[in-house]
Design an enzyme around this catalytic site. Structure first.
Site, PDB file in Angstrom:
ATOM      1  N   TYR A 161       0.136  38.138  17.103  1.00 52.40           N
ATOM      2  CA  TYR A 161       0.260  37.702  18.496  1.00 52.40           C
ATOM      3  C   TYR A 161      -0.581  38.592  19.406  1.00 52.40           C
ATOM      4  O   TYR A 161      -0.719  39.790  19.166  1.00 52.40           O
ATOM      5  CB  TYR A 161       1.728  37.790  18.932  1.00 52.40           C
ATOM      6  CG  TYR A 161       2.603  36.715  18.344  1.00 52.40           C
ATOM      7  CD1 TYR A 161       2.386  35.368  18.636  1.00 52.40           C
ATOM      8  CD2 TYR A 161       3.650  37.041  17.500  1.00 52.40           C
ATOM      9  CE1 TYR A 161       3.202  34.380  18.099  1.00 52.40           C
ATOM     10  CE2 TYR A 161       4.476  36.062  16.962  1.00 52.40           C
ATOM     11  CZ  TYR A 161       4.248  34.728  17.262  1.00 52.40           C
ATOM     12  OH  TYR A 161       5.050  33.762  16.739  1.00 52.40           O
TER      13      TYR A 161
ATOM     14  N   LYS B  45      31.915  51.654  10.439  1.00 47.60           N
ATOM     15  CA  LYS B  45      31.695  50.672  11.524  1.00 47.60           C
ATOM     16  C   LYS B  45      30.277  50.111  11.418  1.00 47.60           C
ATOM     17  O   LYS B  45      29.435  50.670  10.706  1.00 47.60           O
ATOM     18  CB  LYS B  45      31.912  51.349  12.879  1.00 47.60           C
ATOM     19  CG  LYS B  45      30.965  52.516  13.153  1.00 47.60           C
ATOM     20  CD  LYS B  45      31.448  53.371  14.314  1.00 47.60           C
ATOM     21  CE  LYS B  45      30.449  54.461  14.636  1.00 47.60           C
ATOM     22  NZ  LYS B  45      31.005  55.492  15.516  1.00 47.60           N
TER      23      LYS B  45
HETATM   24  C1  LIG Z   1      31.035  56.724  15.064  1.00 48.00           C
HETATM   25  C2  LIG Z   1      32.185  57.635  15.151  1.00 48.00           C
HETATM   26  C3  LIG Z   1      32.332  58.694  14.250  1.00 48.00           C
HETATM   27  C4  LIG Z   1      31.253  59.081  13.249  1.00 48.00           C
HETATM   28  O1  LIG Z   1      30.171  59.687  13.925  1.00 48.00           O
HETATM   29  P1  LIG Z   1      28.908  60.251  13.097  1.00 48.00           P
HETATM   30  O2  LIG Z   1      28.110  60.963  14.113  1.00 48.00           O
HETATM   31  O3  LIG Z   1      28.199  59.064  12.561  1.00 48.00           O
HETATM   32  O4  LIG Z   1      29.466  61.111  12.039  1.00 48.00           O
HETATM   33  C5  LIG Z   1      33.499  59.425  14.308  1.00 48.00           C
HETATM   34  N1  LIG Z   1      34.455  59.157  15.229  1.00 48.00           N
HETATM   35  C6  LIG Z   1      34.330  58.148  16.119  1.00 48.00           C
HETATM   36  C7  LIG Z   1      35.416  57.905  17.097  1.00 48.00           C
HETATM   37  C8  LIG Z   1      33.192  57.370  16.123  1.00 48.00           C
HETATM   38  O5  LIG Z   1      33.068  56.392  17.020  1.00 48.00           O
END
Ligand SMILES: *Cc1c(COP(=O)(O)O)cnc(C)c1O
Length: 378
Positions: A270, A40
């Site tokens: 800035y 993701k």
């Molecule tokens: C993001 C996510 C993961 C992975 O989590 P990590 O801590 O990055 O390993 C797994 N399951 C779901 C449902 C997630 O949203």
């Protein structure tokens, strides 16, 4: 400098390290567990498509993204494996789930019904995961609620939506104290038992994120869901790192595009946020907070040049920042600068930047991945 980056600032993505980390996960969970590669947010900023290809070469056939939008973009780039949308997808988009053969996550009968109806129209069957909220408080059926089991039952009776399995997500698996996570695992197991007792046939379960993969082997079930660890980052500073040497996949680098002397008393950036106390050498880099270099880091920020640390001079701007290189040996325009990464001797980690800015390494790599060109090292 890389011509293909079209910019003297880039995120270097080391695909050999990615492969190393995937192998660490495989070694840890054993040969019989499925691995859902979580990619993701554009593979936590590393490039979801490129990450998926390396995962695929290493035997991973299922990928997890957050949104329908991300899922479609991966399919359109040619990813043929299973794509799971981990977040909820509103029913108005049900036809897209069907069209692209995604694996949705549902937490409500109405949502599953809408998907089933669209699937029926298309002469297809969608296989989806049912989310159970065991204590994350985010999405899913709540086992404490009266109708949770009957809701699963109704979903299981849909014509064109089949339940692939149950899933849940940990809130505290990365903490040293595992008591809440164990409670969540227990609730998950109990809910699964109840489902089976109600005569609903669901055998497949998935629960473990990176932290649980590292420290809760009793939660592996059928598929594990590593995210952050694939990218060579530890899920927190409370997990035991000695068991597994993960290698960071992302480094951030830039070249000095401008170098000048400023006199004592002259200011930089800035708000005149840096005022030279002595005659100073100031280098300019074409990287700023819109590239994920957090503005609140300005005061603590350092970079690595020619084997030495050098502090950022003044506030980080949107697209540029300045570095006080007065004490850097042999510095000249064009020199390579490490913003995040290692020269073998000195290291600046995603965690260092996160700690200095009150966030977590997850957010740092996601942010660096947004605008910087990516250069892949194979
Ligand atoms: C993001 C996510 C993961 C992975 O989590 P990590 O801590 O990055 O390993 C797994 N399951 C779901 C449902 C997630 O949203």
């Amino acid at each position: 400098m890389y011509k293909e980056a079209k910019r003297p600032a880039w995120a270097e993505i080391n695909l050999m390290n990615l492969e190393h980390n995937i192998k660490c996960v495989r070694d840890k969970v054993g040969p019989n567990k499925e691995i859902f590669g979580i990619i993701k947010a554009d593979g936590y900023g590393h490039g979801a498509f490129e990450t998926s290809e390396v995962l695929k070469e290493n035997g991973v056939t299922s990928f997890g993204v957050a949104t329908l939008h991300e899922a479609i973009s991966l399919r359109e780039k040619g990813v043929t494996g299973e794509i799971i949308t981990l977040g909820l997808t509103p029913s108005m988009y049900a036809s897209e789930i069907v069209k692209y053969d995604f694996t949705p996550v549902v937490g409500l009968y109405e949502n599953a019904l809408a998907i089933s109806e669209e699937a029926k129209k298309a002469g297809k069957t969608v296989h989806g995961l049912v989310a159970v909220d065991t204590g994350m408080g985010r999405i899913g059926l709540r086992p404490s609620e009266q109708d949770a089991i009957s809701e699963v039952k109704k979903i299981s009776q849909l014509e064109n939506f089949k339940i692939k399995g149950l899933m849940s997500h940990f809130s505290t698996a990365d903490a040293a104290d595992k008591s809440y996570a164990e409670e969540q695992a227990k609730k998950f197991a109990e809910f699964h038992e109840e489902v089976k007792k109600a005569g609903i046939d669901i055998s497949f379960c998935t629960l473990a994120n990176s932290a649980a993969i590292m420290e809760m082997p009793n939660t592996y079930y059928d598929a594990v869901r590593p995210g952050i660890m694939l990218y060579g980052q530890y899920p927190s500073d409370e997990v035991d790192r000695t068991q597994m040497l993960l290698k960071p996949v992302m480094s951030v680098k830039a070249n000095i595009v401008h170098l000048k002397k400023v006199a004592a008393g002259e200011s930089v950036s800035y708000a005149r946020s840096f005022i030279a106390e002595r005659e100073s050498l100031i280098a300019t880099l074409t990287l700023g907070y819109a590239d994920g270099f957090p503005r609140p880091y300005s005061r603590a920020a350092k970079v690595i040049i020619n084997g030495a640390f050098a502090p950022i001079a003044g506030n980080i701007c949107m697209d540029q920042c300045m570095v006080d290189v007065t004490d850097v040996p042999n510095v000249k325009a064009g020199d390579e600068v490490i913003i995040m990464g290692s020269d073998g001797k000195n290291t600046i980690s995603a965690e260092d930047i996160a700690t200095a800015t009150g966030t977590i390494n997850y957010e740092i790599v996601c942010a660096f991945g947004q605008r910087l060109p990516k250069v892949y090292i194979k």
